[in-house]
Design a protein around this motif. Structure first.
Motif, PDB file in Angstrom:
ATOM      1  N   UNK A  49     101.935  58.051  87.241  1.00  0.00           N
ATOM      2  CA  UNK A  49     100.575  58.449  87.315  1.00  0.00           C
ATOM      3  C   UNK A  49      99.545  57.474  86.261  1.00  0.00           C
ATOM      4  N   UNK A  50      98.706  57.355  86.196  1.00  0.00           N
ATOM      5  CA  UNK A  50      97.801  56.447  84.968  1.00  0.00           C
ATOM      6  C   UNK A  50      97.835  56.128  83.920  1.00  0.00           C
ATOM      7  N   UNK A  51      98.471  55.312  82.951  1.00  0.00           N
ATOM      8  CA  UNK A  51      98.529  55.461  82.038  1.00  0.00           C
ATOM      9  C   UNK A  51      96.295  55.931  81.219  1.00  0.00           C
ATOM     10  N   UNK A  52      96.373  57.284  80.780  1.00  0.00           N
ATOM     11  CA  UNK A  52      95.487  57.328  79.570  1.00  0.00           C
ATOM     12  C   UNK A  52      96.066  57.151  78.049  1.00  0.00           C
ATOM     13  N   UNK A  53      94.586  57.632  77.282  1.00  0.00           N
ATOM     14  CA  UNK A  53      94.712  57.705  76.078  1.00  0.00           C
ATOM     15  C   UNK A  53      96.026  59.018  75.443  1.00  0.00           C
ATOM     16  N   UNK A  54      95.358  59.950  76.648  1.00  0.00           N
ATOM     17  CA  UNK A  54      96.165  61.323  76.187  1.00  0.00           C
ATOM     18  C   UNK A  54      97.371  61.591  77.120  1.00  0.00           C
ATOM     19  N   UNK A  55      99.167  61.361  76.581  1.00  0.00           N
ATOM     20  CA  UNK A  55      99.872  61.423  77.257  1.00  0.00           C
ATOM     21  C   UNK A  55     100.351  61.632  77.343  1.00  0.00           C
ATOM     22  N   UNK A  56     101.057  61.733  79.370  1.00  0.00           N
ATOM     23  CA  UNK A  56     101.273  62.187  80.590  1.00  0.00           C
ATOM     24  C   UNK A  56     100.487  63.121  80.839  1.00  0.00           C
ATOM     25  N   UNK A  57      98.741  61.995  80.692  1.00  0.00           N
ATOM     26  CA  UNK A  57      97.923  63.644  81.304  1.00  0.00           C
ATOM     27  C   UNK A  57      96.779  62.596  82.383  1.00  0.00           C
ATOM     28  N   UNK A  58      97.308  61.166  82.723  1.00  0.00           N
ATOM     29  CA  UNK A  58      96.591  60.440  83.928  1.00  0.00           C
ATOM     30  C   UNK A  58      96.501  61.821  84.689  1.00  0.00           C
ATOM     31  N   UNK A  59      95.103  60.819  86.033  1.00  0.00           N
ATOM     32  CA  UNK A  59      95.706  60.894  87.032  1.00  0.00           C
ATOM     33  C   UNK A  59      96.742  60.098  88.341  1.00  0.00           C
ATOM     34  N   UNK A  60      97.305  61.088  89.125  1.00  0.00           N
ATOM     35  CA  UNK A  60      98.356  60.489  89.456  1.00  0.00           C
ATOM     36  C   UNK A  60      98.292  59.878  91.315  1.00  0.00           C
ATOM     37  N   UNK A  61      99.142  59.197  90.847  1.00  0.00           N
ATOM     38  CA  UNK A  61      98.733  57.984  92.273  1.00  0.00           C
ATOM     39  C   UNK A  61     100.032  58.533  93.120  1.00  0.00           C
ATOM     40  N   UNK A  62     100.952  58.609  93.360  1.00  0.00           N
ATOM     41  CA  UNK A  62     102.760  59.441  94.041  1.00  0.00           C
ATOM     42  C   UNK A  62     103.283  60.058  93.336  1.00  0.00           C
ATOM     43  N   UNK A  63     104.347  60.577  94.352  1.00  0.00           N
ATOM     44  CA  UNK A  63     105.430  61.022  93.708  1.00  0.00           C
ATOM     45  C   UNK A  63     106.611  61.299  94.343  1.00  0.00           C
TER      46      UNK A  63
END
Lengths: 412, 308
Positions: B131-145
């Motif tokens: 997922x994308x890194x944002x200032x909120x931990x582990x909350x960014x948009x997901x690209x793949x899994x």
């Protein structure tokens, strides 16, 4: 190294048995003694028989015997008995298996071997059983005795039978004994001990069976019961007694004739520590007057005898747990330090006639502190196992017949 | 040309670093400039031997790092097992191309101990989520899994190994999508009931009055053999419970925590609120024992009740 050791062992065919390493570790003193004395099988058996006779002679004597003399005689009997146990060839699995059954704790042979050193338990029972047998045999030519949950040494009967055989007081035609235990390890040890003591003529059979389900073919004259721990907890004494009492002859006796289980509120330090500081050993004869006076007796919680057992009604609770209604007790008022006291439950055992086992005489009559029972105070963190009440409250005691039996108080 | 900086703190990232290195996309590895652990030292040694450039992540300032990343023409950032919150300047540097790999099906198990809590909760599968890194931990948009099965006997080390093995596949999947400009970013749900917080000491102690057999089993394997090891108390001493198994027990009216069997073959069995539990492997200061030997050596008898 291993092969060399085996060769040495096989060379001493008369002396060292094939012993499991764990048993060998725990009874090494006795085994070393066996080896150093270089006894033949006959000599060992003779010493074993003599130790059983000597210990019983002392406890049946009406002359007072010094405590240390009794302890020495019982230690000798124990040492000889564990040598016999070593010869029984129990595997480590059998030696150490212990579990909680549906009706009570089943101890391992490894742990119950010490019972034979409980001097005053055996004294109280042996003297009582001896008198009961004498009384019975005045009227009939032979009797059948059942000893359920007897453990690996059947300590309440085998010493007495050894004494009868040695003194020719009673023969195997007069006394027929059924020994029963659920633990296969205990049965193996017991079989070896009976063989070593050469008591076969007295033994009708040795049954590997759960005593709460056992249905003897014979009617029983004497039912010998001991399977209990302090505070009348953990072992299945009541379930066993309740089941087997139905197989007693109409004039049959249960030994003990009565067990009175009582409750008291005590200051733990006074009751369990200070009271014993100045005496050589704990025994009902050595209790301290001040400590006894300091107790707040709650009265009898339950009485177990042939009559109460035959009338005992089980109640089944919603979760399937079976209980027996015991006594109702009103907690005394005007005891200033009640909030500092703890409940202690103890048993007094009347084996037969005037014989018995008093409080502190034995592990089974030692008062048991109950740290979950609070009066006029509360534990820091109340859990569901805690009982909290106030002076003046009425408490109904129940006895639960579970894998770990014991008393359960309920506020009325 | 995509040039990656890989932010990490441990050897479990090696498979992903190797992939990027071998595929010629790795510019550097960024390591925390702090007290080195044995794991970090081993990683540093391997990176040095492989001729991979390393940069230091300063815990208080990004200026030097940004300058070095720029000089290496780094335009992609990948974070795994970094355990430090990335500051806004670094996030801005990558313009949306700084991604983190989190070993849980986000938004479930956000936090520093995702694998521990998934095992402890008895999950039978997990996901490696990129997922994308944002200032909120582990909350960014997901690209793949990528989904990973969890075996009922897996310990945390087993799952960490599986995750390490799966990392290259996930990174490759992401790189290929990026190359083809085929990434579709999915928003995460904001909330989840399942979290992965720091494990408190009290949470490691078995509570016989509250935990079911299965919960204790999972607790033991989640901490085997890690700092989060399950503990039980006996005679004022704490012992590590490294492995336990559920067993059936028909006993009723026996308090949870009570030893109901000690047997060479069936082991050391403890009553629980919903059945029973065999304590298979126990760690002590004197060594590691099976339950039976522990009970015999330490004098734990049938009928004894363990404290909470």
């Amino acid at each position: 190294m291993e092969a060399q050791h085996l060769q040495v062992t096989s060379g001493l065919s008369f002396a060292e048995p094939e012993v499991d390493a764990l048993l060998k570790h725990s009874v090494r003193t006795q085994l070393e003694s066996l080896l150093t004395q270089k006894l033949t099988v006959e000599q060992r058996v003779q010493q074993l028989q003599q130790s059983f006779v000597d210990a019983t002679t002392l406890v049946l004597s009406d002359t007072e015997t010094q405590h240390q003399v009794l302890v020495k005689a019982f230690d000798a009997m124990y040492d000889q008995a564990v040598q016999s146990m070593a010869l029984a060839g129990l595997s480590q699995a059998l030696l150490t298996r212990q579990y909680v059954s549906a009706s009570g704790l089943i101890m391992s042979p490894h742990n119950c071997k010490h019972t034979i050193k409980d001097v005053y338990r055996i004294k109280g029972y042996a003297r009582g059983i001896d008198q009961a047998i004498q009384s019975k045999l005045k009227h009939v030519s032979s009797i059948t005795v059942l000893y359920p949950a007897c453990g690996p040494f059947a300590p309440l009967l085998l010493p007495l039978l050894s004494y009868y055989k040695d003194s020719q007081k009673f023969t195997g035609q007069q006394i027929q004994v059924i020994l029963a235990d659920v633990h296969p390890g205990a049965i193996l040890a017991l079989t070896q001990l009976v063989k070593d003591l050469q008591l076969d003529e007295y033994i009708l059979c040795i049954e590997e069976v759960d005593a709460t389900e056992y249905k003897p073919k014979e009617s029983i004259d004497l039912l010998v019961l001991e399977a209990m721990q302090h505070g009348f907890t953990k072992e299945g004494q009541l379930s066993i007694a309740k089941h087997l009492v139905q197989f007693l002859k109409i004039d049959g006796w249960m030994i003990p004739q009565n067990i009175s289980v009582r409750g008291m509120m005590v200051i733990g330090e006074t009751e369990f520590n200070q009271q014993w500081k100045e005496v050589e050993y704990s025994h009902s004869l050595n209790t301290d007057t001040d400590a006894q006076r300091d107790r707040v007796e709650l009265g009898e919680l339950m009485s177990i005898n042939k009559s109460t057992l035959l009338n005992m009604q089980e109640l089944e609770l919603q979760d399937g747990v079976k209980v027996i209604q015991a006594s109702q007790v009103t907690l005394p008022v005007d005891v200033d330090d009640m909030d500092k006291r703890i409940l202690a439950v103890y048993a007094h055992i009347d084996t037969f006639a005037q014989e018995g086992v008093g409080q502190y005489d034995s592990g089974i009559t030692h008062p048991r502190p109950d740290m979950t029972f609070y009066i006029d105070t509360k534990p820091r963190d109340v859990e569901h196992t805690h009982f909290v009440a106030n002076s003046g409250d009425t408490v109904q005691f129940y006895y639960q017949l579970t894998g770990l039996p014991g008393f359960v108080p309920v506020k009325v | 040309m995509k040039k990656y900086a890989f932010f990490t703190g441990g050897c479990q990232s090696l498979t992903a670093i190797q992939y990027l290195h071998q595929s010629g996309q790795l510019a550097c590895v960024v390591l925390v400039d702090a007290q080195p652990t044995p794991d970090l030292m081993q990683l540093q040694h391997w990176l040095q031997q492989s001729g991979i450039k390393t940069l230091a992540y300063n815990l208080s300032d990004d200026t030097d790092l940004l300058s070095q990343l720029d000089s290496l023409a780094v335009n992609r950032g990948l974070i795994y097992l970094f355990r430090h919150k990335v500051r806004p300047a670094l996030i801005q540097y990558f313009s949306g191309h700084l991604v983190n790999i989190h070993p849980s099906p986000l938004p479930d198990y956000r936090g520093p101990f995702p694998l521990y809590w998934q095992l402890r909760n008895g999950e039978d599968k997990t996901k490696l989520t990129l997922h994308q890194v944002t200032e909120l931990l582990d909350c960014g948009d997901i690209a793949t899994d990528l989904e990973i099965e969890i075996h009922p006997f897996d310990t945390i080390s087993c799952v960490q190994y599986k995750v390490a093995q799966a990392l290259p596949e996930l990174v490759a999947k992401y790189c290929q999508l990026d190359e083809k400009q085929g990434i579709t970013w999915h928003k995460q749900d904001e909330k989840s009931d399942k979290t992965a917080p720091q494990v408190e000491q009290q949470q490691l102690i078995v509570n016989w009055h509250k935990q079911t057999s299965k919960q204790v089993v999972n607790m033991a394997r989640a901490g085997n053999a890690d700092a989060g090891c399950a503990l039980f108390q006996f005679r004022q001493e704490m012992f590590q419970l490294l492995q336990a198994s559920v067993v059936e027990s028909p006993l009723i009216g026996v308090q949870a925590g009570t030893v109901i069997e000690v047997d060479r073959h069936t082991g050391l069995v403890i009553k629980t609120i919903n059945g029973a539990l065999r304590l298979d492997v126990i760690g002590t200061q004197q060594g590691v024992f099976d339950g039976y030997r522990f009970a015999v050596l330490f004098g734990l008898e049938a009928g004894f009740t363990l404290n909470n």
